[in-house]
Enzyme design. Sequence first.
Site, short mmCIF file in Angstrom:
data_model
loop_
_atom_site.label_atom_id
_atom_site.label_comp_id
_atom_site.label_asym_id
_atom_site.label_seq_id
_atom_site.Cartn_x
_atom_site.Cartn_y
_atom_site.Cartn_z
N HIS A 23 0.87 -1.20 0.00
CA HIS A 23 0.00 0.00 0.00
C HIS A 23 0.89 1.24 0.00
O HIS A 23 0.79 2.08 0.89
CB HIS A 23 -0.93 0.03 1.23
CG HIS A 23 -2.10 -0.90 1.13
ND1 HIS A 23 -2.78 -1.36 2.23
CD2 HIS A 23 -2.74 -1.44 0.06
CE1 HIS A 23 -3.77 -2.15 1.84
NE2 HIS A 23 -3.76 -2.21 0.54
N HIS A 79 -11.60 -9.24 -6.19
CA HIS A 79 -11.29 -7.90 -5.65
C HIS A 79 -10.47 -7.15 -6.70
O HIS A 79 -9.62 -7.76 -7.35
CB HIS A 79 -10.50 -8.12 -4.35
CG HIS A 79 -10.00 -6.91 -3.66
ND1 HIS A 79 -10.63 -5.69 -3.66
CD2 HIS A 79 -8.88 -6.74 -2.90
CE1 HIS A 79 -9.93 -4.83 -2.93
NE2 HIS A 79 -8.86 -5.43 -2.48
N GLU A 81 -8.37 -4.49 -6.31
CA GLU A 81 -7.17 -3.75 -5.95
C GLU A 81 -5.99 -4.27 -6.77
O GLU A 81 -5.93 -5.45 -7.14
CB GLU A 81 -6.89 -3.85 -4.43
CG GLU A 81 -6.00 -2.73 -3.95
CD GLU A 81 -5.90 -2.63 -2.42
OE1 GLU A 81 -6.53 -3.43 -1.71
OE2 GLU A 81 -5.18 -1.72 -1.95
N ASP A 83 -3.01 -5.18 -6.50
CA ASP A 83 -2.16 -6.34 -6.19
C ASP A 83 -2.79 -7.64 -6.68
O ASP A 83 -2.11 -8.67 -6.73
CB ASP A 83 -1.82 -6.42 -4.70
CG ASP A 83 -3.02 -6.31 -3.80
OD1 ASP A 83 -3.96 -5.56 -4.13
OD2 ASP A 83 -3.04 -6.97 -2.75
N HIS A 145 -11.84 -6.24 2.37
CA HIS A 145 -11.79 -4.96 3.04
C HIS A 145 -12.18 -3.79 2.16
O HIS A 145 -12.07 -2.62 2.58
CB HIS A 145 -10.37 -4.73 3.58
CG HIS A 145 -9.34 -4.54 2.49
ND1 HIS A 145 -8.57 -3.40 2.44
CD2 HIS A 145 -9.00 -5.25 1.42
CE1 HIS A 145 -7.76 -3.47 1.40
NE2 HIS A 145 -8.00 -4.58 0.78
N ASP A 164 -8.51 -11.20 0.21
CA ASP A 164 -7.68 -10.64 1.29
C ASP A 164 -8.02 -11.22 2.67
O ASP A 164 -7.13 -11.36 3.52
CB ASP A 164 -7.83 -9.12 1.34
CG ASP A 164 -7.08 -8.42 0.21
OD1 ASP A 164 -6.00 -8.88 -0.16
OD2 ASP A 164 -7.60 -7.40 -0.28
N TYR A 192 -1.84 -8.35 9.95
CA TYR A 192 -2.68 -8.08 8.78
C TYR A 192 -4.09 -7.67 9.24
O TYR A 192 -4.67 -6.70 8.74
CB TYR A 192 -2.72 -9.36 7.95
CG TYR A 192 -3.31 -9.25 6.58
CD1 TYR A 192 -2.51 -8.99 5.47
CD2 TYR A 192 -4.67 -9.45 6.36
CE1 TYR A 192 -3.05 -8.93 4.19
CE2 TYR A 192 -5.21 -9.38 5.10
CZ TYR A 192 -4.39 -9.13 4.02
OH TYR A 192 -4.94 -9.07 2.77
N HIS A 225 -3.28 -13.68 -0.31
CA HIS A 225 -1.91 -13.40 0.15
C HIS A 225 -1.50 -14.48 1.13
O HIS A 225 -2.27 -14.83 2.04
CB HIS A 225 -1.82 -12.06 0.89
CG HIS A 225 -2.11 -10.86 0.05
ND1 HIS A 225 -1.29 -10.44 -0.97
CD2 HIS A 225 -3.13 -9.98 0.09
CE1 HIS A 225 -1.81 -9.36 -1.52
NE2 HIS A 225 -2.93 -9.06 -0.91
FE1 FEO Z 1 -7.07 -5.35 -1.01
FE2 FEO Z 1 -4.61 -7.64 -1.43
O1 FEO Z 1 -5.68 -6.20 -1.89
#
Ligand code: FEO
Length: 395
Positions: A23, A79, A81, A83, A145, A164, A192, A225
């Site tokens: 991030h 998701h 995002e 990544d 999230h 996530d 996390y 992750h």
């Molecule tokens: Fe919310 Fe691993 O991205």
Amino acid sequence: MGFTINDKVTWVGKIDWELRNFHGYEYSVDRGSSYNSYLIRDEKTVLIDTVWKPFAKEFVENLKKEVDLNEIDYIVMNHGEIDHSGALPELMQEIPDTPIYCTANGIKSIKGHFHEDWNFIPVKTGDTLNIGQNDLVFVEARMLHWPDSMFTYMTNDNILFSNDAFGQHYASEYMYNDLVDPDELYSEAMKYYANILNPFSRLVTRKIEEVVKLDIPIDMICPSHGIIWRKDPLQIVEQYMKWAQDYQEDQITIIYDTMWDGTRRMAEALAEGIKEADDRVNIKLFNTSKTDKNNVITEIFKSKAVLLGSPTVNGSILTSMAAIADLASGLKFKNKKGAAFGTYGWSGESIKILTQHLEDAGFEVVNQGIRELWNPDESALDRCREFGRKFVQEL
Ligand code: FEO
């Protein structure tokens, strides 16, 4: 390279041993991470999530070694995002018409990142996609999230692809919870949760209750992750339930910054007083200018109470304390108490400002705090010890 999870599912993500910040620079990473992407081969072939943008080419090259890209029938994006969606542009150059299943908010976020009008198929909770012997069932997981987050559940094999949620920034060549150091795994999962998911704890509880009500068997949890939960996979769900319910341990954390050691000496005297009054409570001290901010946040998460300290400088507080206070405020900790302390030479506003930060962050302020003029002498340190003793009694 990928590895086989079972006869239908192959991991095709990227283990990023070099990652140290996430991030941007908001989240420190000590043990690397992974971007988990999964390839399902049933009668239909499905790709779940991709990887972070810097690894897009590598990802697509490796994916071609696993499967002819033209055989991919569906892409599921749990998701948007970057990544997880970062390799989509590279992939979609090769298979531009492949349908992408995601939530309506997922479409917004993926379009917002890439400004491409790919073949999006919006899904919502309960929607099902048959892929042969198995179905994929979609479960929206708003704010776990992001507003676009969702889980995908694979029937028969009973795998929850949770994105996530239940993840950790933790690299390993072994990738399963029964093959890695459990203490490292627990500590990264907690960091996390504390730094990413804590503000959404009420929604975490509700979502878990909703999934439990579905009464579906879960044999494996594959997050986006870190490590896959295959041995007793529900242990991380039970842990999330505990963390989501205003988690605290018997810990008091003293968090401060200092200019000429006066506030540090106050912190240490406060710790002495606390220990005199309660020799079982875990007491930890952190100088915020010397300690990783995310690790301080994890310690706040574990605490039943915190003491925030700063000398007064320019009518305010030191910047590392301002940063931690602001970060803590956004993470919306609940069921925690606190008070302020600090030295001053002239105007002495720091404890008022720190107290305001505690209130803004939702802490119950136990008292008006303690400030000492100049560098504390022995009688000032005695007052700090007494403050520490009373602080424990007031909790
Ligand atoms: Fe919310 Fe691993 O991205």
